[in-house]
Design a protein around this motif. Structure first.
Motif, PDB file in Angstrom:
ATOM      1  N   LEU A  14     -11.509   3.132   7.802  1.00  0.00           N
ATOM      2  CA  LEU A  14     -12.322   3.246   6.897  1.00  0.00           C
ATOM      3  C   LEU A  14     -11.593   4.148   5.582  1.00  0.00           C
ATOM      4  N   THR A  15     -10.533   4.752   6.134  1.00  0.00           N
ATOM      5  CA  THR A  15      -9.514   5.299   4.968  1.00  0.00           C
ATOM      6  C   THR A  15      -8.940   4.138   4.392  1.00  0.00           C
ATOM      7  N   ARG A  16      -8.776   3.199   4.729  1.00  0.00           N
ATOM      8  CA  ARG A  16      -7.936   2.137   3.959  1.00  0.00           C
ATOM      9  C   ARG A  16      -8.860   1.736   2.852  1.00  0.00           C
ATOM     10  N   TRP A  17     -10.250   1.745   2.997  1.00  0.00           N
ATOM     11  CA  TRP A  17     -11.007   1.458   1.675  1.00  0.00           C
ATOM     12  C   TRP A  17     -10.891   2.641   0.782  1.00  0.00           C
ATOM     13  N   LEU A  18     -10.863   3.974   1.086  1.00  0.00           N
ATOM     14  CA  LEU A  18     -10.597   5.092   0.185  1.00  0.00           C
ATOM     15  C   LEU A  18      -9.262   4.887  -0.486  1.00  0.00           C
ATOM     16  N   GLY A  53      -3.047  11.753  -2.022  1.00  0.00           N
ATOM     17  CA  GLY A  53      -3.642  12.422  -1.013  1.00  0.00           C
ATOM     18  C   GLY A  53      -4.431  11.440  -0.023  1.00  0.00           C
ATOM     19  N   SER A  54      -4.997  10.348  -0.295  1.00  0.00           N
ATOM     20  CA  SER A  54      -5.820   9.491   0.631  1.00  0.00           C
ATOM     21  C   SER A  54      -4.446   8.647   1.369  1.00  0.00           C
ATOM     22  N   VAL A  55      -3.425   8.289   0.569  1.00  0.00           N
ATOM     23  CA  VAL A  55      -2.234   7.751   1.262  1.00  0.00           C
ATOM     24  C   VAL A  55      -1.753   8.334   2.287  1.00  0.00           C
ATOM     25  N   HIS A  56      -1.468   9.933   1.920  1.00  0.00           N
ATOM     26  CA  HIS A  56      -1.027  10.732   3.077  1.00  0.00           C
ATOM     27  C   HIS A  56      -1.682  10.776   4.186  1.00  0.00           C
ATOM     28  N   LEU A  57      -3.124  10.921   4.075  1.00  0.00           N
ATOM     29  CA  LEU A  57      -4.046  10.878   5.041  1.00  0.00           C
ATOM     30  C   LEU A  57      -3.991   9.685   6.086  1.00  0.00           C
ATOM     31  N   ILE A 131       1.062  -1.695  -0.555  1.00  0.00           N
ATOM     32  CA  ILE A 131       0.056  -1.386   0.424  1.00  0.00           C
ATOM     33  C   ILE A 131      -0.832  -2.809   0.460  1.00  0.00           C
ATOM     34  N   LEU A 132      -0.931  -3.350  -0.593  1.00  0.00           N
ATOM     35  CA  LEU A 132      -1.752  -4.708  -0.167  1.00  0.00           C
ATOM     36  C   LEU A 132      -0.923  -5.702   0.646  1.00  0.00           C
ATOM     37  N   VAL A 133       0.428  -5.767   0.575  1.00  0.00           N
ATOM     38  CA  VAL A 133       1.407  -6.488   1.267  1.00  0.00           C
ATOM     39  C   VAL A 133       1.402  -6.124   2.759  1.00  0.00           C
ATOM     40  N   GLY A 134       1.357  -4.781   2.913  1.00  0.00           N
ATOM     41  CA  GLY A 134       1.456  -4.516   4.379  1.00  0.00           C
ATOM     42  C   GLY A 134      -0.198  -4.169   5.254  1.00  0.00           C
ATOM     43  N   ILE A 135      -1.272  -4.362   4.582  1.00  0.00           N
ATOM     44  CA  ILE A 135      -2.629  -4.358   5.176  1.00  0.00           C
ATOM     45  C   ILE A 135      -2.663  -5.823   5.937  1.00  0.00           C
ATOM     46  N   PRO A 136      -2.909  -5.636   7.176  1.00  0.00           N
ATOM     47  CA  PRO A 136      -3.277  -6.767   8.066  1.00  0.00           C
ATOM     48  C   PRO A 136      -4.702  -7.301   7.770  1.00  0.00           C
TER      49      PRO A 136
END
Length: 146
Positions: A14-18, A53-57, A131-136
């Motif tokens: 869910l945090t991925r979308w944030l 902050g969202s990336v750190h979370l 981030i876009l490259v690293g998302i499965p």
């Protein structure tokens, strides 16, 4: 242990979308400010700070998942392709966290308004690309406790 894993995995998903929404918002605000003579106000800094902050979370949740997987009978490292992706994912997301942090910190300290917008756009954009490259993307896009 399985319940904790499932909760963390759902929160991570869910945090991925944030992260993605905040990243696009930060990038749009920053790019829009580059062309004009607008001041780099706290309202312009908020999306960049929210993104960082969202990336750190997300990284904290990911590290907890990674540690939990390693602690549960070697599940994380049982097959080579999966283990390879997990290390790539971990490395890319740590790089993205550094880029998002640079976007927030350097834009705050920029000498001029235009420099603040440029720095925020550059580092937010780089973080988003990583981030876009690293998302499965082959995994479920929305995973709710399953």
């Amino acid at each position: 242990m399985a319940t904790l894993y499932l909760i963390l995995l759902t929160l991570h998903n869910l945090t991925r979308w944030l992260v993605l929404i905040a990243g696009v918002w930060a990038l749009l605000v920053s790019v829009r400010g580059i062309g004009g003579a607008r001041p780099f106000t706290p309202a312009d800094r908020r999306p960049v700070a929210l993104f960082a902050g969202s990336v750190h979370l997300q990284v904290v949740l990911g590290l907890l998942l990674f540690g939990l997987l390693g602690a549960t009978a070697g599940r994380a490292f049982s097959d080579a392709p999966r283990a390879s992706f997990q290390w790539e994912h971990l490395g890319l997301m740590l790089v993205a966290a550094v880029f998002a942090t640079l976007a927030s910190a350097l834009s705050r300290r920029a000498a001029s308004n235009q420099a603040g917008f440029r720095v925020a756009a550059l580092w937010s954009g780089l973080a988003l690309v990583v981030i876009l490259v690293g998302i499965p993307w082959w995994r479920p896009l929305l995973r709710l406790f399953s």
